[in-house]
Design a protein around this motif. Structure first.
Motif, PDB file in Angstrom:
ATOM      1  N   ALA A  14      45.176  34.497  37.064  1.00 29.87           N
ATOM      2  CA  ALA A  14      44.595  35.700  36.449  1.00 29.87           C
ATOM      3  C   ALA A  14      45.642  36.329  35.524  1.00 29.87           C
ATOM      4  CB  ALA A  14      44.108  36.681  37.520  1.00 29.87           C
ATOM      5  N   SER A  16      45.843  36.310  32.053  1.00 33.47           N
ATOM      6  CA  SER A  16      45.584  36.572  30.629  1.00 33.47           C
ATOM      7  C   SER A  16      45.610  38.053  30.275  1.00 33.47           C
ATOM      8  CB  SER A  16      44.230  35.980  30.225  1.00 33.47           C
ATOM      9  OG  SER A  16      43.184  36.611  30.937  1.00 33.47           O
ATOM     10  N   ARG A  17      45.371  38.908  31.262  1.00 38.77           N
ATOM     11  CA  ARG A  17      45.270  40.348  30.991  1.00 38.77           C
ATOM     12  C   ARG A  17      45.957  41.148  32.086  1.00 38.77           C
ATOM     13  NH1 ARG A  17      39.918  41.892  31.722  1.00 38.77           N
ATOM     14  NH2 ARG A  17      39.065  39.809  31.955  1.00 38.77           N
ATOM     15  N   LEU A  19      47.675  43.141  34.954  1.00 37.78           N
ATOM     16  CA  LEU A  19      48.871  42.974  35.787  1.00 37.78           C
ATOM     17  C   LEU A  19      49.431  41.556  35.673  1.00 37.78           C
ATOM     18  CD1 LEU A  19      47.704  44.877  39.014  1.00 37.78           C
ATOM     19  CD2 LEU A  19      48.885  45.767  36.998  1.00 37.78           C
ATOM     20  N   ARG A  39      39.925  32.425  33.270  1.00 36.21           N
ATOM     21  CA  ARG A  39      38.731  31.709  32.816  1.00 36.21           C
ATOM     22  C   ARG A  39      38.610  31.582  31.305  1.00 36.21           C
ATOM     23  NH1 ARG A  39      34.678  35.410  36.037  1.00 36.21           N
ATOM     24  NH2 ARG A  39      36.098  36.814  34.972  1.00 36.21           N
ATOM     25  N   ASN A  40      38.853  32.667  30.582  1.00 34.48           N
ATOM     26  CA  ASN A  40      38.552  32.678  29.142  1.00 34.48           C
ATOM     27  C   ASN A  40      39.665  32.012  28.335  1.00 34.48           C
ATOM     28  OD1 ASN A  40      38.493  33.600  26.390  1.00 34.48           O
ATOM     29  ND2 ASN A  40      36.978  35.118  27.011  1.00 34.48           N
ATOM     30  N   ASP A  65      38.310  28.736  36.597  1.00 34.44           N
ATOM     31  CA  ASP A  65      37.690  29.755  37.460  1.00 34.44           C
ATOM     32  C   ASP A  65      38.258  29.539  38.860  1.00 34.44           C
ATOM     33  OD1 ASP A  65      36.200  31.201  39.226  1.00 34.44           O
ATOM     34  OD2 ASP A  65      34.257  30.676  38.334  1.00 34.44           O
ATOM     35  N   LEU A  66      39.185  30.399  39.246  1.00 33.22           N
ATOM     36  CA  LEU A  66      39.972  30.145  40.456  1.00 33.22           C
ATOM     37  C   LEU A  66      39.217  30.411  41.750  1.00 33.22           C
ATOM     38  CD1 LEU A  66      43.183  31.259  38.776  1.00 33.22           C
ATOM     39  CD2 LEU A  66      42.915  29.080  39.925  1.00 33.22           C
ATOM     40  N   ASN A  92      46.964  36.019  41.884  1.00 35.41           N
ATOM     41  CA  ASN A  92      46.274  37.201  41.388  1.00 35.41           C
ATOM     42  C   ASN A  92      44.845  36.762  41.100  1.00 35.41           C
ATOM     43  OD1 ASN A  92      45.921  39.806  40.269  1.00 35.41           O
ATOM     44  ND2 ASN A  92      46.474  39.089  38.225  1.00 35.41           N
ATOM     45  N   ALA A  93      43.912  37.689  41.085  1.00 36.66           N
ATOM     46  CA  ALA A  93      42.513  37.340  40.828  1.00 36.66           C
ATOM     47  C   ALA A  93      41.803  38.548  40.255  1.00 36.66           C
ATOM     48  CB  ALA A  93      41.843  36.920  42.129  1.00 36.66           C
ATOM     49  N   GLY A  95      39.214  41.607  40.220  1.00 31.99           N
ATOM     50  CA  GLY A  95      38.837  42.508  41.318  1.00 31.99           C
ATOM     51  C   GLY A  95      37.409  42.244  41.776  1.00 31.99           C
ATOM     52  N   THR A 143      47.829  42.343  45.466  1.00 28.29           N
ATOM     53  CA  THR A 143      46.675  42.806  46.252  1.00 28.29           C
ATOM     54  C   THR A 143      46.264  44.211  45.804  1.00 28.29           C
ATOM     55  OG1 THR A 143      48.115  43.617  48.024  1.00 28.29           O
ATOM     56  CG2 THR A 143      47.251  41.372  48.249  1.00 28.29           C
ATOM     57  N   ARG A 161      41.703  41.893  50.824  1.00 28.07           N
ATOM     58  CA  ARG A 161      43.144  42.141  50.574  1.00 28.07           C
ATOM     59  C   ARG A 161      43.910  42.193  51.889  1.00 28.07           C
ATOM     60  NH1 ARG A 161      42.628  41.845  44.986  1.00 28.07           N
ATOM     61  NH2 ARG A 161      41.518  43.640  44.185  1.00 28.07           N
ATOM     62  N   ILE A 190      47.397  51.387  38.272  1.00 29.33           N
ATOM     63  CA  ILE A 190      48.175  50.920  37.135  1.00 29.33           C
ATOM     64  C   ILE A 190      47.190  50.759  35.973  1.00 29.33           C
ATOM     65  CG2 ILE A 190      49.793  49.177  36.297  1.00 29.33           C
ATOM     66  CD1 ILE A 190      50.791  50.471  38.915  1.00 29.33           C
ATOM     67  N   THR A 192      45.099  49.490  33.562  1.00 31.29           N
ATOM     68  CA  THR A 192      44.602  48.209  33.022  1.00 31.29           C
ATOM     69  C   THR A 192      43.088  48.340  32.840  1.00 31.29           C
ATOM     70  OG1 THR A 192      44.056  47.300  35.185  1.00 31.29           O
ATOM     71  CG2 THR A 192      46.312  46.919  34.409  1.00 31.29           C
ATOM     72  N   ARG A 194      40.819  46.992  34.577  1.00 27.85           N
ATOM     73  CA  ARG A 194      40.179  47.155  35.887  1.00 27.85           C
ATOM     74  C   ARG A 194      40.103  48.639  36.273  1.00 27.85           C
ATOM     75  NH1 ARG A 194      36.978  45.393  40.233  1.00 27.85           N
ATOM     76  NH2 ARG A 194      37.902  45.978  42.212  1.00 27.85           N
TER      77      ARG A 194
HETATM   78  N1  NAP Z   1      45.273  47.803  38.040  1.00 30.31           N
HETATM   79  C1  NAP Z   1      45.428  48.367  39.231  1.00 30.31           C
HETATM   80  O1  NAP Z   1      45.977  49.461  39.375  1.00 30.31           O
HETATM   81  C2  NAP Z   1      44.920  47.671  40.460  1.00 30.31           C
HETATM   82  C3  NAP Z   1      44.856  48.398  41.658  1.00 30.31           C
HETATM   83  C4  NAP Z   1      44.462  47.761  42.823  1.00 30.31           C
HETATM   84  C5  NAP Z   1      44.124  46.398  42.781  1.00 30.31           C
HETATM   85  N2  NAP Z   1      44.173  45.723  41.583  1.00 30.31           N
HETATM   86  C6  NAP Z   1      43.785  44.323  41.602  1.00 30.31           C
HETATM   87  O2  NAP Z   1      44.769  43.515  40.962  1.00 30.31           O
HETATM   88  C7  NAP Z   1      44.121  42.407  40.294  1.00 30.31           C
HETATM   89  C8  NAP Z   1      44.503  42.412  38.830  1.00 30.31           C
HETATM   90  O3  NAP Z   1      44.071  43.650  38.298  1.00 30.31           O
HETATM   91  P1  NAP Z   1      44.127  44.021  36.745  1.00 30.31           P
HETATM   92  O4  NAP Z   1      44.110  45.484  36.715  1.00 30.31           O
HETATM   93  O5  NAP Z   1      45.182  43.253  36.072  1.00 30.31           O
HETATM   94  O6  NAP Z   1      42.687  43.455  36.290  1.00 30.31           O
HETATM   95  P2  NAP Z   1      42.172  43.065  34.812  1.00 30.31           P
HETATM   96  O7  NAP Z   1      42.969  43.764  33.767  1.00 30.31           O
HETATM   97  O8  NAP Z   1      40.704  43.270  34.891  1.00 30.31           O
HETATM   98  O9  NAP Z   1      42.502  41.485  34.689  1.00 30.31           O
HETATM   99  C9  NAP Z   1      41.836  40.590  35.495  1.00 30.31           C
HETATM  100  C10 NAP Z   1      42.351  39.186  35.237  1.00 30.31           C
HETATM  101  O10 NAP Z   1      41.724  38.317  36.171  1.00 30.31           O
HETATM  102  C11 NAP Z   1      41.195  37.187  35.500  1.00 30.31           C
HETATM  103  N3  NAP Z   1      40.094  36.659  36.299  1.00 30.31           N
HETATM  104  C12 NAP Z   1      38.978  37.323  36.718  1.00 30.31           C
HETATM  105  N4  NAP Z   1      38.199  36.506  37.450  1.00 30.31           N
HETATM  106  C13 NAP Z   1      38.834  35.305  37.512  1.00 30.31           C
HETATM  107  C14 NAP Z   1      38.514  34.038  38.099  1.00 30.31           C
HETATM  108  N5  NAP Z   1      37.388  33.836  38.798  1.00 30.31           N
HETATM  109  N6  NAP Z   1      39.376  33.004  37.948  1.00 30.31           N
HETATM  110  C15 NAP Z   1      40.520  33.179  37.239  1.00 30.31           C
HETATM  111  N7  NAP Z   1      40.883  34.341  36.653  1.00 30.31           N
HETATM  112  C16 NAP Z   1      40.033  35.382  36.793  1.00 30.31           C
HETATM  113  C17 NAP Z   1      40.796  37.757  34.136  1.00 30.31           C
HETATM  114  O11 NAP Z   1      40.644  36.765  33.135  1.00 30.31           O
HETATM  115  P3  NAP Z   1      39.194  36.056  32.867  1.00 30.31           P
HETATM  116  O12 NAP Z   1      38.158  37.136  32.938  1.00 30.31           O
HETATM  117  O13 NAP Z   1      39.320  35.393  31.542  1.00 30.31           O
HETATM  118  O14 NAP Z   1      39.055  35.026  33.984  1.00 30.31           O
HETATM  119  C18 NAP Z   1      42.026  38.628  33.846  1.00 30.31           C
HETATM  120  O15 NAP Z   1      43.098  37.849  33.387  1.00 30.31           O
HETATM  121  C19 NAP Z   1      42.615  42.605  40.528  1.00 30.31           C
HETATM  122  O16 NAP Z   1      42.225  41.862  41.645  1.00 30.31           O
HETATM  123  C20 NAP Z   1      42.497  44.103  40.823  1.00 30.31           C
HETATM  124  O17 NAP Z   1      41.362  44.419  41.577  1.00 30.31           O
HETATM  125  C21 NAP Z   1      44.547  46.324  40.443  1.00 30.31           C
END
Ligand code: NAP
Length: 262
Positions: A14, A16-17, A19, A39-40, A65-66, A92-93, A95, A143, A161, A190, A192, A194
């Motif tokens: 995960a 590409s975007r 965290l 995925r993308n 697609d992980l 990472n995955a 959310g 997580t 988680r 953080i 992002t 999400r």
């Molecule tokens: N940001 C925060 O403060 C926060 C807080 C608590 C938990 N989290 C968790 O931390 C993780 C990362 O968060 P983020 O904020 O970085 O999210 P994000 O900006 O939405 O990025 C999500 C990343 O996951 C990839 N992804 C989604 N589904 C996937 C799949 N099936 N297989 C492979 N890659 C996949 C997306 O790329 P594609 O769509 O191209 O696959 C993208 O690179 C998430 O699980 C989120 O719930 C984040």
């Protein structure tokens, strides 16, 4: 401090975007070679190009697609083909969907299990032969603070988680004799995509504006603001570095002090 990452190979899923991207960038800044997986494909290619241009490190990618077992196998085939070794795994995955108990039937629970817990099992399984080849390794699992304090309206995330956290602790005991350290990093809020999405859902549910939701959330954070992906990445990369030789089995909250639990 030398993080001991020069020319090490790091897989960030995960990546590409958000965290994952920030963590991958920080590893590349430290001279590591990076494999990104999500995925993308177009987005991956763009991210890989941008990180390589900023850092001068080799950044490869594989579209996967992980939540699917075959895709995890394909990721490791690519790691083998491009690098022939692996030193660090960052799991990472995306959310899970937001919602409460009444919102989800078995199909969503099963899909989330595949995407947010079994993916970690499969990724670790794929990494171990590489780690054993070089006599050690580092695993960092991304997580959420829900491992310490469940978050309202995120029952799927809260459940899986916690599973990753328990898995990581067990693995840290089993793998320490082999020089493999396993830690978990738990983001609070953080900034992002999400978090924008979750704030948007909250705004829609309450009738508040998205800015009001953010200000309300920031009031709960002693540091008084959302974190940046770079702030998150620096802690994650230290734990998943070779400067870290004695911290394993820990879950570190990166939340500006938001969770009050000891
Ligand atoms: N940001 C925060 O403060 C926060 C807080 C608590 C938990 N989290 C968790 O931390 C993780 C990362 O968060 P983020 O904020 O970085 O999210 P994000 O900006 O939405 O990025 C999500 C990343 O996951 C990839 N992804 C989604 N589904 C996937 C799949 N099936 N297989 C492979 N890659 C996949 C997306 O790329 P594609 O769509 O191209 O696959 C993208 O690179 C998430 O699980 C989120 O719930 C984040």
């Amino acid at each position: 401090m030398d993080l001991g990452l020069k020319d090490k190979v790091v897989l960030v899923t995960a990546g590409s975007r958000g965290l994952g991207r920030a963590v991958a960038t920080e590893y590349a800044r430290e001279g590591a070679k990076v494999m990104l997986a999500s995925r993308n494909e177009q987005e991956l290619a763009k991210t890989a190009r941008e990180i390589a241009a900023e850092t001068g490190s080799q950044v490869e990618f594989v579209a996967a697609d992980l939540s699917k077992r075959d895709a995890v196998d394909a990721v490791y085939a690519k790691v083998g083909e491009r690098f022939g070794r692996l030193d660090v795994l960052v799991t990472n995955a995306g959310g899970p969907p937001a919602g409460t108990f009444d919102n989800f039937e078995d199909d969503v629970w099963e899909q989330t299990f595949q995407a947010n817990l079994l993916n970690v099992v499969r990724l670790v399984r794929g990494a171990l032969p590489y780690f054993r080849q070089v006599g050690g390794g580092r695993i960092v699992n991304i997580t959420s603070t829900s491992i310490k304090q469940p978050i309202e309206g995120l029952i799927l995330s809260n459940t899986f988680r916690a599973g990753i956290n328990a898995l990581a602790k067990s693995l840290s005991v089993e793998l320490a004799p082999e020089g493999i350290l396993v830690n978990t990093v738990a983001p609070g809020r953080i900034a992002t995509d999400r978090i924008t999405e979750l704030d948007g859902l909250r705004a829609a549910a309450t009738g508040l504006t998205q800015d009001d939701v953010r200000v309300g959330n920031e009031r709960q954070i002693p540091i008084g603001r959302y974190g940046t992906p770079d702030e998150f990445a620096r802690t994650a990369v230290f734990l998943g570095s070779y400067a870290n030789t004695y911290v394993t089995g820990q879950a570190v909250l990166i939340d500006g002090g938001m969770v009050r639990a000891l």
